[in-house]
Design a protein around this motif. Structure first.
Motif, short mmCIF file in Angstrom:
data_model
loop_
_atom_site.label_atom_id
_atom_site.label_comp_id
_atom_site.label_asym_id
_atom_site.label_seq_id
_atom_site.Cartn_x
_atom_site.Cartn_y
_atom_site.Cartn_z
N MET A 1 -7.93 0.49 7.22
CA MET A 1 -6.59 0.40 6.96
C MET A 1 -6.01 0.86 8.36
O MET A 1 -6.27 1.53 9.07
CB MET A 1 -5.93 1.55 5.87
CG MET A 1 -6.64 1.16 4.43
SD MET A 1 -6.39 2.53 3.30
CE MET A 1 -4.72 2.14 2.84
N LEU B 1 -14.17 -7.29 -0.80
CA LEU B 1 -13.99 -6.24 -0.21
C LEU B 1 -15.49 -4.91 -0.19
O LEU B 1 -15.71 -4.47 0.58
CB LEU B 1 -13.08 -5.25 -0.91
CG LEU B 1 -11.54 -5.35 -0.51
CD1 LEU B 1 -10.63 -4.61 -1.20
CD2 LEU B 1 -11.37 -5.08 1.17
N GLN C 1 -1.06 1.79 6.76
CA GLN C 1 -0.94 0.87 5.51
C GLN C 1 -1.04 2.01 4.31
O GLN C 1 -1.54 3.00 4.34
CB GLN C 1 -2.09 -0.06 5.22
CG GLN C 1 -2.26 -1.22 6.11
CD GLN C 1 -3.31 -1.93 6.00
OE1 GLN C 1 -4.44 -1.99 6.56
NE2 GLN C 1 -3.59 -2.74 4.90
N TYR D 1 -3.92 -4.23 -6.78
CA TYR D 1 -4.00 -3.69 -5.71
C TYR D 1 -3.88 -2.29 -5.80
O TYR D 1 -3.63 -1.58 -7.01
CB TYR D 1 -2.71 -4.13 -4.63
CG TYR D 1 -1.51 -3.97 -5.29
CD1 TYR D 1 -0.76 -2.66 -4.86
CD2 TYR D 1 -0.72 -4.71 -6.34
CE1 TYR D 1 0.80 -2.41 -5.50
CE2 TYR D 1 0.72 -4.43 -6.78
CZ TYR D 1 1.33 -3.08 -6.23
OH TYR D 1 2.57 -2.90 -6.76
N ILE E 1 -3.57 -1.93 -0.60
CA ILE E 1 -4.85 -2.62 -0.17
C ILE E 1 -5.20 -3.76 -1.53
O ILE E 1 -4.78 -3.16 -2.67
CB ILE E 1 -5.99 -1.52 -0.11
CG1 ILE E 1 -6.13 -1.03 1.30
CG2 ILE E 1 -7.30 -2.75 -0.17
CD1 ILE E 1 -6.26 -1.80 2.40
#
Length: 212
Positions: free
Chosen positions: A106, A118, A109, A76, A112
């Motif tokens: 986002m 993605l 945040q 992440y 991710i």
């Protein structure tokens, strides 16, 4: 030029370059190793007699996953700041960007989770990002790598369509042409200039915080 922890590459204007880019310049790229950190520095020198427009950006890619017992989804990204942003849509067929067709990426945040899904359209263009550094982290180990890009406005994230074992974390000061832009280079978003007999300097760094 080269030393034990340092290397310098340079590119100069020549006749062929001047035909398509009519400015007299010297581009130098320095790679400096400081322990577990590499600093990359761009020096753009204008030795002509007119102001020179340009963009500059980088394509660093980090192994992901790094260890055999991990998958891409075990990783992440952690951003420096809490981000709320939308991103524009890249048009693969033309290489242009639709800045009016945006989607939420986002919402308050800092984290991710990575997945190949993605990147189902193409690269992720973070043109509203506030953070100036981002860390790649693993959920299964202490592995952390930090990319810092204080001198760059944009960040682009990318991996290959064939599920490549990497994540590209790319600092940029310019982007591909938008559908709403003209063909005049000076009118591009965030165009950079270096004045005659001056040098602009931009740098970013990659720091291995922990390997295991």
């Amino acid at each position: 030029h080269q030393e034990d922890n340092y290397i310098l590459f340079s590119l100069y204007t020549n006749h062929d370059l001047y035909e398509s880019y009519p400015f007299k310049f010297k581009l130098m790229i320095q790679y400096i190793l400081k322990g577990k950190e590499i600093v990359v520095k761009y020096l753009i020198e204008n030795y002509g007699d007119k102001r020179m427009p340009f963009f500059i950006g980088a394509h660093p890619a980090l192994n992901c996953p790094l260890f055999e017992n991990e998958t891409y989804e075990d990783y992440y990204l952690e951003f420096e700041k809490e981000e709320t942003l939308t991103i524009p849509t890249p048009i693969k067929q033309s290489g242009l960007i639709d800045f009016d067709k945006r989607f939420e990426f986002m919402q308050n945040q800092r984290f991710i989770s990575l997945s190949y899904q993605l990147f189902f359209v193409d690269s992720l263009i973070l043109d509203q990002i506030q953070s100036r550094n981002v860390k790649l982290k693993s959920k299964k180990s202490n592995y952390q790598v930090e990319v810092s890009f204080e001198d760059f406005k944009y960040l682009v994230l990318w991996t290959s369509a064939n599920h490549g074992p990497f994540i590209a974390i790319e600092p940029w000061n310019g982007l591909s042409t938008g559908l709403d832009e003209s063909d005049i280079f000076d009118e591009k978003r965030n165009i950079q200039y270096v004045e005659p007999n001056h040098t602009n300097v931009y740098s970013y760094s990659i720091n291995i915080i922990s390997a295991k």
